[in-house]
Design an enzyme around this catalytic site. Structure first.
Site, PDB file in Angstrom:
ATOM      1  NE  ARG A  36      -4.396  -1.540   1.749  1.00  0.00           N
ATOM      2  CZ  ARG A  36      -5.393  -1.772   2.582  1.00  0.00           C
ATOM      3  NH1 ARG A  36      -5.336  -1.324   3.833  1.00  0.00           N
ATOM      4  NH2 ARG A  36      -6.465  -2.436   2.194  1.00  0.00           N
ATOM      5  CE  LYS A 197     -18.584 -18.700   7.726  1.00  0.00           C
ATOM      6  NZ  LYS A 197     -18.836 -17.865   8.916  1.00  0.00           N
ATOM      7  N   GLY A 354      -8.480  -9.431   0.206  1.00  0.00           N
ATOM      8  CA  GLY A 354      -7.299  -9.757   1.012  1.00  0.00           C
ATOM      9  C   GLY A 354      -6.626 -11.071   0.668  1.00  0.00           C
ATOM     10  N   GLY A 377     -12.539  -4.915   1.804  1.00  0.00           N
ATOM     11  CA  GLY A 377     -13.975  -4.625   1.849  1.00  0.00           C
ATOM     12  C   GLY A 377     -14.452  -3.755   0.699  1.00  0.00           C
TER      13      GLY A 377
HETATM   14  C1  3PG Z   1      -8.806  -1.948   4.889  1.00  0.00           C
HETATM   15  O1  3PG Z   1      -7.712  -2.254   5.349  1.00  0.00           O
HETATM   16  O2  3PG Z   1      -9.594  -2.779   4.389  1.00  0.00           O
HETATM   17  C2  3PG Z   1      -9.182  -0.513   4.853  1.00  0.00           C
HETATM   18  O3  3PG Z   1      -8.107   0.284   5.255  1.00  0.00           O
HETATM   19  C3  3PG Z   1     -10.423  -0.226   5.664  1.00  0.00           C
HETATM   20  O4  3PG Z   1     -10.203  -0.492   7.012  1.00  0.00           O
HETATM   21  P1  3PG Z   1     -11.467  -0.683   7.978  1.00  0.00           P
HETATM   22  O5  3PG Z   1     -12.081  -2.007   7.596  1.00  0.00           O
HETATM   23  O6  3PG Z   1     -10.929  -0.680   9.394  1.00  0.00           O
HETATM   24  O7  3PG Z   1     -12.415   0.438   7.731  1.00  0.00           O
END
Ligand code: 3PG
Ligand code: MG
Length: 395
Positions: A36, A197, A354, A377
């Site tokens: 990142r 899932k 991820g 997310g």
């Molecule tokens: C992540 O690492 O997915 C983003 O930086 C968002 O982080 P968060 O889920 O704590 O909002």
């Protein structure tokens, strides 16, 4: 989707509030993955080279609205300086006197990192007063944090309405790649969805079947689809409560003309650990008491064959239990085939989420996809077809 970029913008002498995602993995004080930070450098270098005063803000972890030294951005700021190869100043607060003094001391071309925005409750509350305090530090706002754009927080949403707002180069690249993959793709367009899932990916599957020509369902989530079809899956991980949902997705896909591709064979074992004795079995021959832990070679060969006909591919989630050998085989083989097609100019490939990043790194092809998103997310919400607040705020 429309957004303004840095093109043609007058930046010399301007104070630019750059929303970055400095939320990197930190274990025992060591950053275990700097991707990142590396991805941010083009925007920071460009802003600095064009004479801006670069004020970087970000969240880090989940400190719950108050200062917590465990979530200080100070070590991340130092690492960013190393990655950039230039000094990076640090302010002990992201608003107020400490931030104002640090900004005042910043020369054109200089880079400053502000302390964790989540040390203030106003950040996650998307509080207008907190956003105004951030906005007061700068003349312009640039967002380079696609991976935090699913959060409607002060530094990703409210502040974008208080300053002229632009997408940074990383945000721009990410949005362009995502649009090329799902909004106006070259067809046939296929998606691979793996992971454990069905229940966490219902919205995503629902959105994808309406858009893609072929949907590969893999990982443990495929077990739920197989079991819903009456196939015996031994003791494999699955979600019995999702059988109806799985059948509905399959029916909706059929109605939409989307081909669903499930495993035709599997690698099984009686226990889940590294290098146990394994069996390769046809999908209707999974022995009682055994676990499906990876796609079998026939499934992989079929996917590689189908891949030759696809022009665009979106990939989220590993095909098998890739962290435990030899159950990384299917993911690695297919990832390499995708990388080859991409390198040959025959395929646009976009991957994210991820585990997906880790799996493609493991396969050694992370740099060879057309685009690999470091978002978790946010990438999933984008696959769900949701409007991301941090992106919408740039429109
Ligand atoms: C992540 O690492 O997915 C983003 O930086 C968002 O982080 P968060 O889920 O704590 O909002
Ligand atoms: Mg997260």
């Amino acid at each position: 989707m429309s957004f303004r970029t840095l093109d043609g913008l007058t930046l010399a002498g301007k104070r630019v509030l750059l929303r970055a995602d400095l939320n990197v993995p930190l274990h025992d004080g060591r950053i275990t993955d700097r991707t990142r930070l590396e991805r941010l450098t083009p925007t920071i270098r460009e802003l600095a080279a064009r004479g801006a005063r670069v004020i970087v803000c970000s969240h880090f972890g989940r400190p719950k609205g108050k200062p917590d030294p465990a979530f200080s951005l100070a070590p991340i700021a130092a690492a960013l300086g190393e990655v950039l190869g230039r000094p990076v100043a640090f302010a002990a607060d992201c608003i107020g006197p400490a931030a104002q003094a640090a900004v005042a001391a910043l020369a054109p071309g200089g880079v400053l990192v502000l302390e964790n925005t989540r040390f203030h409750a106003g950040e996650e509350a998307n509080d207008p007063a907190f956003a105004q305090a951030l906005a007061d530090l700068a003349d312009l706002y640039v967002n380079d944090a696609f991976s935090a754009a699913h959060r409607a927080h002060a530094s990703t949403a409210a502040v974008a309405h208080l300053l002229p707002a632009y997408a940074g180069r990383l945000m721009q690249r990410e949005l362009e790649a995502l649009a090329a993959a799902l909004d106006h793709p070259a067809r046939p367009l296929a998606a691979i969805v793996g992971g454990a899932k069905v229940s966490t990916k219902l919205a995503l599957l629902g959105n994808l079947i309406a858009r893609v020509n072929a949907l590969v369902i893999a990982g443990a989530m495929a077990n739920t689809f197989l079991a819903a079809n009456g196939i015996a899956i031994g003791s494999s991980l699955e979600e019995p409560s999702m059988h109806d949902a799985a059948r509905q997705i399959a029916a909706a896909a059929k109605a939409a003309g989307c081909e669903i591709i499930l495993p035709i064979d599997a690698v099984t074992a009686t226990e889940f650990r590294a290098n146990p004795p394994t069996q390769m079995v046809a999908i209707d021959a999974v022995a009682p008491g055994t676990l499906i832990l990876d796609l079998g070679p026939a499934s992989v060969a079929r996917l590689v064959e189908k891949l030759a006909g696809w022009k665009t591919l979106v990939w989220n989630g590993p095909l098998g239990a890739f962290e435990t050998p030899p159950f990384d085989a299917a993911t690695t083989t297919l990832a390499r085939a995708v990388a080859e097609r991409t390198a040959a100019g025959r395929l646009l490939s976009v991957a994210g989420g991820g585990d997906t990043v880790a799996a493609l790194h493991h396969a050694g092809v992370a740099e060879q996809f057309s685009y690999l998103s470091t978002a978790g997310g946010a990438f999933l919400e984008w696959l769900e077809g949701k409007t991301l607040p941090g992106v919408a705020a740039l429109g």
